[in-house]
Design a protein around this motif. Structure first.
Motif, mmCIF file in Angstrom:
data_model
loop_
_atom_site.group_PDB
_atom_site.id
_atom_site.type_symbol
_atom_site.label_atom_id
_atom_site.label_comp_id
_atom_site.label_asym_id
_atom_site.label_seq_id
_atom_site.Cartn_x
_atom_site.Cartn_y
_atom_site.Cartn_z
ATOM 1 N N UNK A 1 3.533 7.415 4.782
ATOM 2 C CA UNK A 1 3.700 8.385 3.720
ATOM 3 C C UNK A 1 5.013 9.123 3.873
ATOM 4 N N UNK A 2 5.284 10.009 2.943
ATOM 5 C CA UNK A 2 6.561 10.717 2.928
ATOM 6 C C UNK A 2 6.570 11.925 3.853
ATOM 7 N N UNK A 3 5.412 12.338 4.306
ATOM 8 C CA UNK A 3 5.331 13.476 5.224
ATOM 9 C C UNK A 3 5.024 14.771 4.509
ATOM 10 N N UNK A 4 4.335 15.653 5.204
ATOM 11 C CA UNK A 4 4.035 16.983 4.677
ATOM 12 C C UNK A 4 4.252 18.004 5.790
ATOM 13 N N UNK A 5 4.887 19.101 5.435
ATOM 14 C CA UNK A 5 5.248 20.102 6.436
ATOM 15 C C UNK A 5 4.066 21.004 6.744
ATOM 16 N N UNK A 6 3.839 21.225 8.021
ATOM 17 C CA UNK A 6 2.859 22.205 8.493
ATOM 18 C C UNK A 6 3.609 23.202 9.361
ATOM 19 N N UNK B 1 1.878 23.369 16.858
ATOM 20 C CA UNK B 1 1.435 22.345 15.902
ATOM 21 C C UNK B 1 2.407 22.219 14.736
ATOM 22 N N UNK B 2 3.387 23.108 14.668
ATOM 23 C CA UNK B 2 4.377 23.048 13.597
ATOM 24 C C UNK B 2 5.134 21.735 13.654
ATOM 25 N N UNK B 3 5.123 21.018 12.549
ATOM 26 C CA UNK B 3 5.753 19.697 12.496
ATOM 27 C C UNK B 3 5.628 19.139 11.085
ATOM 28 N N UNK B 4 6.324 18.048 10.865
ATOM 29 C CA UNK B 4 6.064 17.256 9.662
ATOM 30 C C UNK B 4 4.977 16.253 10.032
ATOM 31 N N UNK B 5 3.936 16.222 9.253
ATOM 32 C CA UNK B 5 2.809 15.340 9.508
ATOM 33 C C UNK B 5 2.902 14.136 8.567
ATOM 34 N N UNK B 6 2.820 12.960 9.156
ATOM 35 C CA UNK B 6 2.939 11.718 8.406
ATOM 36 C C UNK B 6 1.626 10.948 8.443
ATOM 37 N N UNK B 7 1.231 10.497 7.296
ATOM 38 C CA UNK B 7 0.120 9.572 7.198
ATOM 39 C C UNK B 7 0.642 8.161 7.432
ATOM 40 N N UNK C 1 -4.009 6.760 10.177
ATOM 41 C CA UNK C 1 -3.787 7.773 11.194
ATOM 42 C C UNK C 1 -2.759 8.799 10.778
ATOM 43 N N UNK C 2 -2.651 9.817 11.585
ATOM 44 C CA UNK C 2 -1.680 10.884 11.386
ATOM 45 C C UNK C 2 -0.734 10.938 12.578
ATOM 46 N N UNK C 3 0.526 10.964 12.277
ATOM 47 C CA UNK C 3 1.569 11.227 13.263
ATOM 48 C C UNK C 3 2.200 12.570 12.902
ATOM 49 N N UNK C 4 2.894 13.144 13.867
ATOM 50 C CA UNK C 4 3.648 14.351 13.562
ATOM 51 C C UNK C 4 4.962 14.333 14.322
ATOM 52 N N UNK C 5 5.939 15.018 13.737
ATOM 53 C CA UNK C 5 7.238 15.110 14.379
ATOM 54 C C UNK C 5 7.748 16.536 14.255
ATOM 55 N N UNK D 1 0.843 -1.187 0.000
ATOM 56 C CA UNK D 1 0.000 0.000 0.000
ATOM 57 C C UNK D 1 0.883 1.243 0.000
ATOM 58 N N UNK D 2 0.599 2.156 -0.882
ATOM 59 C CA UNK D 2 1.311 3.434 -0.903
ATOM 60 C C UNK D 2 0.405 4.523 -0.375
ATOM 61 N N UNK D 3 1.003 5.415 0.401
ATOM 62 C CA UNK D 3 0.268 6.529 0.990
ATOM 63 C C UNK D 3 0.841 7.832 0.467
ATOM 64 N N UNK D 4 -0.025 8.740 0.058
ATOM 65 C CA UNK D 4 0.415 10.025 -0.463
ATOM 66 C C UNK D 4 -0.336 11.135 0.257
ATOM 67 N N UNK D 5 0.428 11.991 0.944
ATOM 68 C CA UNK D 5 -0.173 13.093 1.681
ATOM 69 C C UNK D 5 -0.200 14.351 0.817
ATOM 70 N N UNK D 6 -1.107 15.234 1.168
ATOM 71 C CA UNK D 6 -1.156 16.563 0.564
ATOM 72 C C UNK D 6 -1.859 17.504 1.519
ATOM 73 N N UNK D 7 -1.680 18.797 1.284
ATOM 74 C CA UNK D 7 -2.421 19.789 2.057
ATOM 75 C C UNK D 7 -1.618 20.542 3.086
#
Length: 122
Positions: free
Chosen positions: A114-119, A87-93, A31-35, A1-7
């Motif tokens: 997923x590869x992560x998306x920056x917030x 809440x600033x972090x990289x968010x991972x699916x 789910x969503x994780x963040x770092x 399974x591949x996961x692709x984040x956006x937004x």
């Protein structure tokens, strides 16, 4: 399974963002994780495939973030309102395919990422 984040993106404090995660196949729990910089990855929110499940949200985001799923599209969303600088972090699916409750959200209980998306909240 591949996961692709956006937004992801940059927003001022008090603003909103909506993250999306599309999966290439069936997943039971998504789910969503963040770092954040210098911090460990933490679970933010998760929801199971079955409609009767109760979504999980971390206490730090419970009143501000809402997770939802569109199973027909294999897509998960995270609506983030009243964003704060912390809440600033990289968010991972993340997702897994075996049938088990989503919480606790530990990394070992998710086998697709997923590869992560920056917030960024300023």
């Amino acid at each position: 399974v591949q996961l692709v984040e956006s937004g992801g993106g940059s927003v001022q404090a008090g603003g909103s963002l909506r993250l999306s995660c599309g999966a290439s196949g069936y997943t039971y729990c998504m789910g969503w994780f963040r770092q954040a910089p210098g911090k460990e990855r933490e679970g933010v929110a998760a929801d199971a495939y079955i409609g009767s499940s109760i979504p999980y949200s971390a206490d730090s985001v419970k009143s501000r973030f809402a997770i939802s799923r569109d199973n027909a599209k294999n897509t998960m969303y995270l609506q983030m309102n009243d964003l704060k600088p912390e809440d600033t972090a990289i968010y991972y699916c993340a997702a897994r395919t075996w049938d088990d409750r989503c919480a606790p959200m530990t990394e070992s209980r998710f086998n697709y990422w997923g590869q992560g998306t920056q917030v960024t909240v300023s």
